[in-house]
Scaffold this motif. Structure first.
Motif, PDB file in Angstrom:
ATOM      1  N   ALA A   4       0.755  -1.880  -0.337  1.00  0.00           N
ATOM      2  CA  ALA A   4       0.322   0.242   0.135  1.00  0.00           C
ATOM      3  C   ALA A   4       0.932   1.003   0.295  1.00  0.00           C
ATOM      4  O   ALA A   4       0.362   2.308  -0.385  1.00  0.00           O
ATOM      5  CB  ALA A   4      -1.176   0.290   1.089  1.00  0.00           C
ATOM      6  N   ASP A   5       1.780   0.736   0.267  1.00  0.00           N
ATOM      7  CA  ASP A   5       2.467   2.014   0.694  1.00  0.00           C
ATOM      8  C   ASP A   5       3.778   2.152  -0.687  1.00  0.00           C
ATOM      9  O   ASP A   5       4.453   3.359  -0.948  1.00  0.00           O
ATOM     10  CB  ASP A   5       3.671   2.699   1.636  1.00  0.00           C
ATOM     11  N   VAL A 167      -0.068  -4.535  -6.667  1.00  0.00           N
ATOM     12  CA  VAL A 167      -0.785  -4.315  -5.732  1.00  0.00           C
ATOM     13  C   VAL A 167      -1.731  -4.759  -4.867  1.00  0.00           C
ATOM     14  O   VAL A 167      -2.714  -5.046  -5.343  1.00  0.00           O
ATOM     15  CB  VAL A 167      -1.047  -2.742  -6.004  1.00  0.00           C
ATOM     16  N   LEU A 169      -2.730  -5.336  -1.292  1.00  0.00           N
ATOM     17  CA  LEU A 169      -4.095  -5.216  -0.223  1.00  0.00           C
ATOM     18  C   LEU A 169      -4.561  -5.875   0.567  1.00  0.00           C
ATOM     19  O   LEU A 169      -5.672  -6.814   0.109  1.00  0.00           O
ATOM     20  CB  LEU A 169      -4.778  -3.867  -0.878  1.00  0.00           C
ATOM     21  N   GLU A 174      -5.387  -0.079   4.397  1.00  0.00           N
ATOM     22  CA  GLU A 174      -4.060  -0.698   3.027  1.00  0.00           C
ATOM     23  C   GLU A 174      -4.788   0.724   2.263  1.00  0.00           C
ATOM     24  O   GLU A 174      -4.452   0.532   1.335  1.00  0.00           O
ATOM     25  CB  GLU A 174      -3.629  -1.471   3.108  1.00  0.00           C
ATOM     26  N   TRP A 178      -3.629   3.446  -0.307  1.00  0.00           N
ATOM     27  CA  TRP A 178      -2.976   3.276  -0.995  1.00  0.00           C
ATOM     28  C   TRP A 178      -3.126   4.571  -2.462  1.00  0.00           C
ATOM     29  O   TRP A 178      -3.228   4.855  -2.845  1.00  0.00           O
ATOM     30  CB  TRP A 178      -3.411   2.165  -1.177  1.00  0.00           C
TER      31      TRP A 178
END
Length: 188
Positions: A4-5, A167, A169, A174, A178
């Motif tokens: 998420a980052d 991605v 999640l 999250e 995101w």
């Protein structure tokens, strides 16, 4: 897989949203369509014909979506061939790998609302009465119980097969982080 980052490698143009029934694929797809100015097509609307029968035009419709330059859709219907068509053209996958309790609660609320309100869905279909969960092995609530873990086995294989950044999640917070972080940054 991206968290998420993690920043996105580029502004995505063709995005598939993966996950089990009830995790929020359609909701996230609509949010990404607005954020990244993508065309959103709900795959269920292409698949389900009257009386919940599969539409014969489904694969042609999916091919038309996939041929576009800027789109987002759910990544499902692999058994019918739709997932493969979208995966071959996608440049990003977002995997909503939310806990069963979250997916189940969301699906139950959605199914209840649609059933009680007789909310029209695709091609004149409505959710069946809730009591049918006891006699219909393919009722959406039973389907979720059978298939919740499917993406845990499927995602590593299909991400490699389609060479897609993913991605991953795992919690609703999250998803929010995101959307307001890396997804928003990519739109700038």
């Amino acid at each position: 897989m991206l968290s998420a980052d993690d920043p996105l490698p580029h502004l995505p143009r063709r995005v598939v949203i993966a996950g089990t029934t009830g995790v929020g694929k359609s909701t996230l797809a609509a949010r990404l369509a607005a954020l990244w100015r993508l065309e959103y097509t709900e795959l269920d609307s292409l698949y389900h014909g009257p009386e919940w029968t599969p539409r014969p035009e489904f694969l042609d419709d999916v091919r038309r979506v996939a041929a576009g330059e800027r789109w987002v859709s759910e990544w499902n219907y692999f058994g019918a061939g739709g997932g493969q068509i979208l995966g071959a053209r996608a440049d990003l996958a977002v995997w909503l790998d939310l806990p069963r309790r979250v997916a189940r609660a969301r699906l139950l609320r959605r199914t209840l609302r649609r059933s009680v309100l007789r909310q029209p869905l695709w091609n004149g279909n409505v959710e069946p009465p809730l009591w049918t969960v006891f006699r219909d092995p393919d009722h959406i609530l039973r389907w979720e119980m059978r298939t919740h873990g499917t993406w845990k086995q499927r995602m590593p294989r299909v991400a490699a097969e389609y060479d897609l950044p993913v991605v991953h999640l795992r919690r609703p917070r999250e998803v929010d982080r995101w959307l307001t972080g890396p997804a928003a940054d990519a739109a700038r």
